[in-house]
Scaffold this motif. Structure first.
Motif, PDB file in Angstrom:
ATOM      1  N   ILE A  35       0.837  -1.198   0.000  1.00 15.40           N
ATOM      2  CA  ILE A  35       0.000   0.000   0.000  1.00 15.40           C
ATOM      3  C   ILE A  35       0.874   1.252   0.000  1.00 15.40           C
ATOM      4  O   ILE A  35       0.632   2.192  -0.770  1.00 15.40           O
ATOM      5  CB  ILE A  35      -0.956  -0.012   1.214  1.00 15.40           C
ATOM      6  CG1 ILE A  35      -2.014  -1.115   1.037  1.00 15.40           C
ATOM      7  CG2 ILE A  35      -1.624   1.351   1.402  1.00 15.40           C
ATOM      8  CD1 ILE A  35      -2.786  -1.450   2.308  1.00 15.40           C
ATOM      9  N   MET A  36       1.899   1.270   0.840  1.00 17.36           N
ATOM     10  CA  MET A  36       2.797   2.428   0.904  1.00 17.36           C
ATOM     11  C   MET A  36       3.518   2.641  -0.423  1.00 17.36           C
ATOM     12  O   MET A  36       3.671   3.784  -0.885  1.00 17.36           O
ATOM     13  CB  MET A  36       3.806   2.251   2.036  1.00 17.36           C
ATOM     14  CG  MET A  36       3.203   2.406   3.406  1.00 17.36           C
ATOM     15  SD  MET A  36       4.323   2.048   4.784  1.00 17.36           S
ATOM     16  CE  MET A  36       5.827   2.843   4.316  1.00 17.36           C
ATOM     17  N   GLU A  37       3.947   1.552  -1.037  1.00 18.19           N
ATOM     18  CA  GLU A  37       4.654   1.658  -2.315  1.00 18.19           C
ATOM     19  C   GLU A  37       3.758   2.276  -3.384  1.00 18.19           C
ATOM     20  O   GLU A  37       4.172   3.179  -4.117  1.00 18.19           O
ATOM     21  CB  GLU A  37       5.135   0.271  -2.761  1.00 18.19           C
ATOM     22  CG  GLU A  37       5.938   0.301  -4.035  1.00 18.19           C
ATOM     23  CD  GLU A  37       6.452  -1.073  -4.425  1.00 18.19           C
ATOM     24  OE1 GLU A  37       6.602  -1.302  -5.639  1.00 18.19           O
ATOM     25  OE2 GLU A  37       6.697  -1.903  -3.525  1.00 18.19           O
ATOM     26  N   TYR A  38       2.529   1.781  -3.479  1.00 17.80           N
ATOM     27  CA  TYR A  38       1.589   2.347  -4.458  1.00 17.80           C
ATOM     28  C   TYR A  38       1.318   3.827  -4.165  1.00 17.80           C
ATOM     29  O   TYR A  38       1.265   4.642  -5.084  1.00 17.80           O
ATOM     30  CB  TYR A  38       0.275   1.577  -4.466  1.00 17.80           C
ATOM     31  CG  TYR A  38       0.292   0.349  -5.351  1.00 17.80           C
ATOM     32  CD1 TYR A  38       0.554   0.452  -6.711  1.00 17.80           C
ATOM     33  CD2 TYR A  38       0.016  -0.914  -4.837  1.00 17.80           C
ATOM     34  CE1 TYR A  38       0.563  -0.658  -7.534  1.00 17.80           C
ATOM     35  CE2 TYR A  38       0.023  -2.037  -5.643  1.00 17.80           C
ATOM     36  CZ  TYR A  38       0.295  -1.907  -6.998  1.00 17.80           C
ATOM     37  OH  TYR A  38       0.295  -3.010  -7.803  1.00 17.80           O
ATOM     38  N   GLN A  39       1.134   4.169  -2.901  1.00 19.52           N
ATOM     39  CA  GLN A  39       0.860   5.562  -2.553  1.00 19.52           C
ATOM     40  C   GLN A  39       2.049   6.454  -2.887  1.00 19.52           C
ATOM     41  O   GLN A  39       1.869   7.568  -3.381  1.00 19.52           O
ATOM     42  CB  GLN A  39       0.487   5.682  -1.080  1.00 19.52           C
ATOM     43  CG  GLN A  39      -0.886   5.112  -0.782  1.00 19.52           C
ATOM     44  CD  GLN A  39      -1.237   5.144   0.691  1.00 19.52           C
ATOM     45  OE1 GLN A  39      -0.366   5.223   1.546  1.00 19.52           O
ATOM     46  NE2 GLN A  39      -2.524   5.066   0.984  1.00 19.52           N
ATOM     47  N   ALA A  44      -2.617   5.709  -5.699  1.00 17.20           N
ATOM     48  CA  ALA A  44      -3.451   5.389  -4.541  1.00 17.20           C
ATOM     49  C   ALA A  44      -4.661   4.530  -4.930  1.00 17.20           C
ATOM     50  O   ALA A  44      -5.065   3.648  -4.173  1.00 17.20           O
ATOM     51  CB  ALA A  44      -3.903   6.660  -3.848  1.00 17.20           C
ATOM     52  N   ALA A  45      -5.216   4.771  -6.092  1.00 17.17           N
ATOM     53  CA  ALA A  45      -6.386   4.005  -6.519  1.00 17.17           C
ATOM     54  C   ALA A  45      -6.055   2.522  -6.694  1.00 17.17           C
ATOM     55  O   ALA A  45      -6.921   1.659  -6.485  1.00 17.17           O
ATOM     56  CB  ALA A  45      -6.947   4.572  -7.822  1.00 17.17           C
ATOM     57  N   ASP A  46      -4.809   2.230  -7.045  1.00 15.98           N
ATOM     58  CA  ASP A  46      -4.408   0.838  -7.256  1.00 15.98           C
ATOM     59  C   ASP A  46      -4.256   0.060  -5.954  1.00 15.98           C
ATOM     60  O   ASP A  46      -4.214  -1.165  -5.959  1.00 15.98           O
ATOM     61  CB  ASP A  46      -3.088   0.778  -8.028  1.00 15.98           C
ATOM     62  CG  ASP A  46      -3.230   1.280  -9.451  1.00 15.98           C
ATOM     63  OD1 ASP A  46      -4.329   1.151 -10.014  1.00 15.98           O
ATOM     64  OD2 ASP A  46      -2.238   1.797  -9.988  1.00 15.98           O
ATOM     65  N   CYS A  47      -4.150   0.747  -4.833  1.00 15.39           N
ATOM     66  CA  CYS A  47      -3.930   0.044  -3.571  1.00 15.39           C
ATOM     67  C   CYS A  47      -5.227  -0.266  -2.826  1.00 15.39           C
ATOM     68  O   CYS A  47      -5.193  -0.888  -1.767  1.00 15.39           O
ATOM     69  CB  CYS A  47      -2.957   0.797  -2.680  1.00 15.39           C
ATOM     70  SG  CYS A  47      -3.560   2.356  -2.057  1.00 15.39           S
ATOM     71  N   VAL A  48      -6.358   0.119  -3.377  1.00 15.01           N
ATOM     72  CA  VAL A  48      -7.647  -0.091  -2.700  1.00 15.01           C
ATOM     73  C   VAL A  48      -7.896  -1.563  -2.401  1.00 15.01           C
ATOM     74  O   VAL A  48      -8.336  -1.908  -1.305  1.00 15.01           O
ATOM     75  CB  VAL A  48      -8.809   0.515  -3.523  1.00 15.01           C
ATOM     76  CG1 VAL A  48     -10.155   0.134  -2.937  1.00 15.01           C
ATOM     77  CG2 VAL A  48      -8.665   2.020  -3.591  1.00 15.01           C
ATOM     78  N   GLN A  49      -7.591  -2.444  -3.334  1.00 17.87           N
ATOM     79  CA  GLN A  49      -7.841  -3.876  -3.094  1.00 17.87           C
ATOM     80  C   GLN A  49      -7.020  -4.390  -1.921  1.00 17.87           C
ATOM     81  O   GLN A  49      -7.490  -5.210  -1.129  1.00 17.87           O
ATOM     82  CB  GLN A  49      -7.553  -4.701  -4.333  1.00 17.87           C
ATOM     83  CG  GLN A  49      -6.092  -4.726  -4.731  1.00 17.87           C
ATOM     84  CD  GLN A  49      -5.842  -5.503  -6.014  1.00 17.87           C
ATOM     85  OE1 GLN A  49      -6.766  -5.852  -6.713  1.00 17.87           O
ATOM     86  NE2 GLN A  49      -4.586  -5.753  -6.300  1.00 17.87           N
ATOM     87  N   TYR A  50      -5.793  -3.883  -1.770  1.00 20.23           N
ATOM     88  CA  TYR A  50      -4.948  -4.298  -0.659  1.00 20.23           C
ATOM     89  C   TYR A  50      -5.449  -3.721   0.664  1.00 20.23           C
ATOM     90  O   TYR A  50      -5.351  -4.362   1.700  1.00 20.23           O
ATOM     91  CB  TYR A  50      -3.494  -3.890  -0.913  1.00 20.23           C
ATOM     92  CG  TYR A  50      -2.943  -4.517  -2.170  1.00 20.23           C
ATOM     93  CD1 TYR A  50      -2.779  -5.902  -2.264  1.00 20.23           C
ATOM     94  CD2 TYR A  50      -2.611  -3.745  -3.272  1.00 20.23           C
ATOM     95  CE1 TYR A  50      -2.283  -6.485  -3.420  1.00 20.23           C
ATOM     96  CE2 TYR A  50      -2.123  -4.331  -4.436  1.00 20.23           C
ATOM     97  CZ  TYR A  50      -1.973  -5.698  -4.496  1.00 20.23           C
ATOM     98  OH  TYR A  50      -1.501  -6.276  -5.645  1.00 20.23           O
ATOM     99  N   GLN A  51      -6.003  -2.524   0.605  1.00 25.47           N
ATOM    100  CA  GLN A  51      -6.583  -1.925   1.801  1.00 25.47           C
ATOM    101  C   GLN A  51      -7.788  -2.736   2.284  1.00 25.47           C
ATOM    102  O   GLN A  51      -7.981  -2.909   3.485  1.00 25.47           O
ATOM    103  CB  GLN A  51      -6.989  -0.484   1.536  1.00 25.47           C
ATOM    104  CG  GLN A  51      -5.801   0.430   1.352  1.00 25.47           C
ATOM    105  CD  GLN A  51      -6.189   1.815   0.881  1.00 25.47           C
ATOM    106  OE1 GLN A  51      -7.167   1.989   0.156  1.00 25.47           O
ATOM    107  NE2 GLN A  51      -5.406   2.804   1.282  1.00 25.47           N
ATOM    108  N   HIS A  52      -8.572  -3.248   1.350  1.00 26.37           N
ATOM    109  CA  HIS A  52      -9.725  -4.074   1.708  1.00 26.37           C
ATOM    110  C   HIS A  52      -9.278  -5.374   2.385  1.00 26.37           C
ATOM    111  O   HIS A  52      -9.866  -5.795   3.386  1.00 26.37           O
ATOM    112  CB  HIS A  52     -10.588  -4.388   0.483  1.00 26.37           C
ATOM    113  CG  HIS A  52     -11.398  -3.233   0.006  1.00 26.37           C
ATOM    114  ND1 HIS A  52     -12.469  -2.717   0.698  1.00 26.37           N
ATOM    115  CD2 HIS A  52     -11.277  -2.479  -1.100  1.00 26.37           C
ATOM    116  CE1 HIS A  52     -12.979  -1.701   0.039  1.00 26.37           C
ATOM    117  NE2 HIS A  52     -12.273  -1.532  -1.062  1.00 26.37           N
ATOM    118  N   ILE A  53      -8.241  -5.992   1.852  1.00 24.28           N
ATOM    119  CA  ILE A  53      -7.728  -7.237   2.448  1.00 24.28           C
ATOM    120  C   ILE A  53      -7.169  -6.956   3.831  1.00 24.28           C
ATOM    121  O   ILE A  53      -7.435  -7.698   4.784  1.00 24.28           O
ATOM    122  CB  ILE A  53      -6.666  -7.884   1.537  1.00 24.28           C
ATOM    123  CG1 ILE A  53      -7.284  -8.316   0.211  1.00 24.28           C
ATOM    124  CG2 ILE A  53      -6.022  -9.086   2.238  1.00 24.28           C
ATOM    125  CD1 ILE A  53      -6.273  -8.703  -0.849  1.00 24.28           C
TER     126      ILE A  53
END
Length: 77
Positions: A35-39, A44-53
């Motif tokens: 998530i940090m890497e994507y941000q 940021a939009a690409d990390c949403v799936q990881y935030q959900h998990i």
């Protein structure tokens, strides 16, 4: 697939042990790093799936913590 994901047919039957909890904590560490890497890359939009998990894993850990009876050990005063 997340360690915390348990299919409907197996819910309530999964054994929670120290190894499972450790795997989940390690998975959360990797999710946070991803998530940090994507941000940092402005994606940021690409990390949403990881935030959900990560959210699902944290809710699972909180549920286990709430269901675990408090330790009977006395703390040093």
């Amino acid at each position: 697939m997340s360690v915390a994901f348990v299919p409907e047919r197996l819910r309530g039957k999964a054994e929670v042990n120290q190894e499972t909890l450790q795997q989940l904590l390690e998975e959360n560490d990797q999710l946070i790093r991803c998530i940090m890497e994507y941000q940092n890359k402005g994606r940021a939009a690409d990390c949403v799936q990881y935030q959900h998990i990560l959210h699902r894993n944290l809710i699972y850990l909180a549920t286990i913590a709430d269901a675990t009876p408090p330790s009977t050990q006395k703390t040093a005063e």
